[in-house]
Write an enzyme that holds these catalytic residues in place. Structure first.
Site, PDB file in Angstrom:
ATOM      1  N   SER A 243       1.750  -6.622   6.436  1.00  0.00           N
ATOM      2  CA  SER A 243       1.985  -7.430   8.060  1.00  0.00           C
ATOM      3  C   SER A 243       3.240  -7.799   8.298  1.00  0.00           C
ATOM      4  O   SER A 243       4.072  -7.204   8.222  1.00  0.00           O
ATOM      5  CB  SER A 243       0.692  -8.498   7.971  1.00  0.00           C
ATOM      6  OG  SER A 243       0.663  -9.038   9.313  1.00  0.00           O
TER       7      SER A 243
ATOM      8  N   ASP B 193      -4.255  -4.453  10.134  1.00  0.00           N
ATOM      9  CA  ASP B 193      -3.483  -5.291   9.433  1.00  0.00           C
ATOM     10  C   ASP B 193      -3.691  -5.071   7.761  1.00  0.00           C
ATOM     11  O   ASP B 193      -4.746  -5.264   7.440  1.00  0.00           O
ATOM     12  CB  ASP B 193      -3.878  -6.858   9.874  1.00  0.00           C
ATOM     13  CG  ASP B 193      -2.530  -7.648   9.373  1.00  0.00           C
ATOM     14  OD1 ASP B 193      -2.347  -7.911   7.989  1.00  0.00           O
ATOM     15  OD2 ASP B 193      -1.701  -8.051  10.186  1.00  0.00           O
TER      16      ASP B 193
END
Length: 403
Positions: free
Chosen positions: A62, A224
């Site tokens: 991320s 993500d």
């Protein structure tokens, strides 16, 4: 690729870093990842005039993947890369990360709601609350992805990996370059895929669910990397690490917040905030705890019996540098810096105060908020200067079998 040996050249003025098996793991957290930059700044100061890159193995997820990719692309100039990374974060603004005009946010919110009842629409065109095309432009301008391969060839870097969630197949995929030969792995709901890492991999890893749209790589859509990443430390072990520094974007403390005087039913925003925390924070804390317990068990086994199916078992040295202050509280002081459209949406969804502020802490890409987190990370890093020095600059040990 085989593991490079430590340079034989010695410098009487400085102590050479441990090269062979030291890894850095940078988990996700949206704007919270600015904290990692502060710790990196402290590490650059601790590294000082020592030559080379003290982290031959780097992993990111991320927003932590943005920091990790920057380090991997700039591994040939460790301290200089960190200075540039700090400058980038201190000059961030929300419009460089996402578009948040009122009409756009309302339109995307309606599309999100509509997709709940018409799932085929989400397949035709990815839906999310915010348009993160400015982030794509920013990353393409500041990160030279081709340098990753060059640094591996020049042995400034041993291995690098990014993790993203494959929405299509429901597995956590770690894209990696370098590392031991045949380093690819296949475990339950997670796998390692050898590939040259490009911008699309980083965009996939940073696609916060419901906030940013999924990214397409080949036939599949990705989100993500914190989603379903049950063992965030595992990839670097597969890549040959036996010493791991983890810099989470939340306090690694065994404590619970005080309950408010009046307890109300949680709003939608507060629930989403806890879901984001469970994705970005809980998995890394659980994995650290699991690693500590495995290390304790291994240390109880007689040295002559430290083998399993022909693979030698050795403890994984792990050190954690985490925020000494509550990042949600810091975010609460800076919520007014968010675009008005987002403030309206978060306020209407019950995301202001009462625990829901954590959503804001992921989206506050502003100079003031990020600057505070960088300063906090630097202080925390320097407070552990001696521990970090002992951890990084001691003789190397043999890498263990992957878990």
């Amino acid at each position: 690729m085989t593991t490079p040996t430590q340079d034989n050249a010695q410098d009487d003025r400085v102590e050479l870093p441990c090269r062979a098996n030291t890894a850095m793991v940078l988990p996700g957290g949206g704007a919270r990842a600015a904290y990692q930059v502060g710790v990196l700044k402290a590490l650059a100061e601790i590294h000082g005039k020592r030559p080379g890159n003290p982290f031959p193995i780097i992993a990111g997820t991320s927003a932590g993947g943005i920091n990790a990719t920057s380090l991997a692309a700039g591994a040939h100039h460790f301290t200089g890369t960190i200075k540039q990374l700090e400058l980038l974060w201190r000059e961030l603004s929300t419009d460089k990360i996402y578009r948040a005009d009122l009409f756009g946010v309302l339109r995307n919110a309606l599309r999100l709601a509509h997709s709940l009842f018409n799932p085929t629409k989400a397949v035709v065109k990815p839906v999310a609350l915010l348009d993160n095309s400015p982030l794509r432009k920013l990353l393409s301008e500041h990160i030279r992805f081709e340098n990753i391969s060059r640094n591996i060839l020049n042995r400034d870097l041993e291995a690098f990996c990014l993790t993203a969630m494959n929405y299509t197949e429901g597995v956590s995929e770690t894209f990696f370059q370098g590392g031991p030969q045949y380093a690819g792995w296949q475990r339950w709901r997670r796998q390692g895929v050898a590939t040259p890492i490009q911008l699309q991999h980083l965009m996939a890893s940073t696609a916060i669910p419901t906030i940013f749209p999924p990214a397409k790589i080949g036939r599949y859509f990705y989100g993500d990397g914190a989603l379903r990443q049950l063992t965030p430390i595992s990839p670097v072990i597969h890549l040959g690490a036996n010493r791991v520094l983890v810099i989470p974007a939340n306090g690694h403390k065994r404590q619970y917040p005080k309950l408010p005087k009046t307890i109300q039913s949680p709003g939608f925003g507060q629930i989403i905030g806890h879901l984001l925390n469970s994705a970005f924070i809980d998995s890394i804390e659980t994995d650290i705890e699991r690693l500590e317990r495995i290390n304790e068990l291994i240390r109880l086994i007689p040295v002559d019996d430290l083998s399993l199916m022909g693979k030698e078992l050795l403890p994984i040295d792990c050190m954690v540098v985490s925020p000494s202050e509550d990042i949600d509280r810091i975010a609460d002081e800076h919520v007014k810096e968010l675009p008005r459209s987002l403030r309206m949406f978060l306020s209407g969804s019950g995301s202001s105060g009462g625990g829901g502020v954590s959503i804001s802490s992921y989206l506050l890409f502003t100079p003031e908020y990020c600057g505070k987190l960088i300063d906090l990370g630097y202080r925390d890093g320097m407070a552990q200067r001696q521990e970090l020095t002992d951890f990084l600059y001691r003789p190397e040990t043999k890498a263990p079998a992957p878990k």
